[in-house]
Design a protein around this motif. Structure first.
Motif, short mmCIF file in Angstrom:
data_model
loop_
_atom_site.label_atom_id
_atom_site.label_comp_id
_atom_site.label_asym_id
_atom_site.label_seq_id
_atom_site.Cartn_x
_atom_site.Cartn_y
_atom_site.Cartn_z
N UNK A 37 0.83 -1.20 0.00
CA UNK A 37 0.00 0.00 0.00
C UNK A 37 0.87 1.25 0.00
N UNK A 38 1.84 1.27 0.91
CA UNK A 38 2.68 2.46 1.03
C UNK A 38 3.47 2.72 -0.24
N UNK A 39 3.97 1.67 -0.86
CA UNK A 39 4.71 1.85 -2.11
C UNK A 39 3.82 2.45 -3.19
N UNK A 40 2.59 1.96 -3.29
CA UNK A 40 1.66 2.50 -4.29
C UNK A 40 1.28 3.95 -3.98
N UNK A 41 1.06 4.24 -2.71
CA UNK A 41 0.65 5.59 -2.32
C UNK A 41 1.74 6.60 -2.63
N UNK A 42 3.00 6.21 -2.39
CA UNK A 42 4.09 7.15 -2.60
C UNK A 42 4.39 7.41 -4.07
N UNK A 43 3.70 6.71 -4.96
CA UNK A 43 3.83 7.04 -6.38
C UNK A 43 2.90 8.18 -6.76
N UNK A 63 -2.92 -0.29 9.57
CA UNK A 63 -4.31 -0.47 10.00
C UNK A 63 -5.20 -0.91 8.84
N UNK A 64 -4.99 -0.31 7.68
CA UNK A 64 -5.77 -0.70 6.49
C UNK A 64 -5.48 -2.15 6.11
N UNK A 65 -4.21 -2.51 6.11
CA UNK A 65 -3.84 -3.88 5.74
C UNK A 65 -4.42 -4.88 6.74
N UNK A 66 -4.42 -4.53 8.01
CA UNK A 66 -4.98 -5.39 9.04
C UNK A 66 -6.46 -5.62 8.78
N UNK A 67 -7.16 -4.56 8.43
CA UNK A 67 -8.60 -4.68 8.15
C UNK A 67 -8.85 -5.55 6.92
N UNK A 68 -7.99 -5.40 5.92
CA UNK A 68 -8.17 -6.22 4.71
C UNK A 68 -7.92 -7.69 5.00
N UNK A 69 -6.85 -7.98 5.73
CA UNK A 69 -6.45 -9.37 5.94
C UNK A 69 -7.40 -10.12 6.88
N UNK A 70 -8.06 -9.43 7.78
CA UNK A 70 -9.05 -10.11 8.61
C UNK A 70 -10.32 -9.25 8.63
N UNK A 71 -11.13 -9.48 7.61
CA UNK A 71 -12.31 -8.65 7.39
C UNK A 71 -13.35 -8.81 8.49
N UNK A 101 -7.10 5.21 1.04
CA UNK A 101 -8.05 4.47 0.21
C UNK A 101 -8.29 5.19 -1.11
N UNK A 102 -8.42 6.51 -1.05
CA UNK A 102 -8.62 7.29 -2.27
C UNK A 102 -7.37 7.26 -3.14
N UNK A 103 -6.19 7.37 -2.51
CA UNK A 103 -4.94 7.30 -3.27
C UNK A 103 -4.80 5.95 -3.97
N UNK A 104 -5.34 4.91 -3.35
CA UNK A 104 -5.27 3.56 -3.90
C UNK A 104 -6.42 3.27 -4.86
N UNK A 105 -7.23 4.28 -5.13
CA UNK A 105 -8.39 4.12 -6.02
C UNK A 105 -9.31 3.01 -5.53
N UNK A 106 -9.38 2.85 -4.22
CA UNK A 106 -10.25 1.85 -3.59
C UNK A 106 -9.89 0.41 -3.96
#
Length: 205
Positions: A37-43, A63-71, A101-106
């Motif tokens: 996520x961080x790598x994508x955001x920093x682009x 925190x975002x990754x934690x939420x994704x991995x255990x929904x 989330x917006x930077x990652x285009x959801x």
């Protein structure tokens, strides 16, 4: 002042982040996804170079990754923990999560080196094969703070290199050759494999 993702060891913030360590019991693959996520955001966004801002972005990515991995998780950020380890408020971390989330285009899924290892080893059945899988995942973890891997080498190639190296270290004959499992030839991965081997800690005397 801001920094470019090619001139700052930003990924060190994730695997060594005190906030992530304090959360504990993170699902497997969480830190790998947070780094992705961080790598994508920093682009797409410059991040201020001062520590407070970096800790905030790193905490939001974890925190975002934690939420994704255990929904199904009901984990909620603790205000005291956020204040102690991130130096801000829960509201600030949650606001940064929404920005990310917006930077990652959801798009919150996408493969990581961790998920590729899981894919390559999904048909493993023997105990010694599972040992290879476990070591490969640990080798992937070693690459997370290293910019020469994150964002520079395809996650599938990092995963395949980890599998080749783990098999070589443990001298385990797999049911299928790593080239069949990964689609990569060893010669194609040699540079990555050698760089990964250099990250391994020296054996204790």
């Amino acid at each position: 002042m801001s920094f470019r993702r090619d001139t700052h060891p930003y990924v060190v913030l994730i695997p060594n982040n005190a906030f992530a360590r304090h959360l504990g019991d993170l699902p497997q693959g969480t830190l790998c996804r947070a780094v992705a996520y961080l790598d994508r955001v920093l682009t797409v966004r410059p991040v201020p170079s001062h520590d407070e801002a970096l800790r905030l972005v790193a905490a939001a990515a974890v925190s975002l990754a934690d939420k994704y991995e255990q929904t199904s998780s009901e984990r909620r950020l603790d205000a005291d923990v956020v204040e102690e380890f991130v130096g801000t408020t829960v509201a600030a971390v949650e606001a940064m999560e929404r920005e990310l989330v917006m930077d990652l285009d959801c798009v919150m899924d996408g493969p990581t080196a961790f998920t590729f290892v899981e894919r390559f080893t999904r048909f493993f059945k023997r105990k010694d094969e599972f040992l290879v899988r476990t070591l490969a995942l640990r080798l992937v973890d070693l690459t997370l703070p290293e910019f020469r891997f994150v964002g520079q080498i395809l996650p599938s190639a990092v995963a395949a290199s980890a599998l080749f190296l783990a098999r070589q270290i443990l001298a385990v004959p797999l049911s299928n050759h790593p080239e069949e499992l990964t689609g990569y030839k060893a010669v194609e991965l040699m540079g990555c494999i050698e760089a990964m081997a250099m990250l391994m800690p020296e054996p204790k005397p």
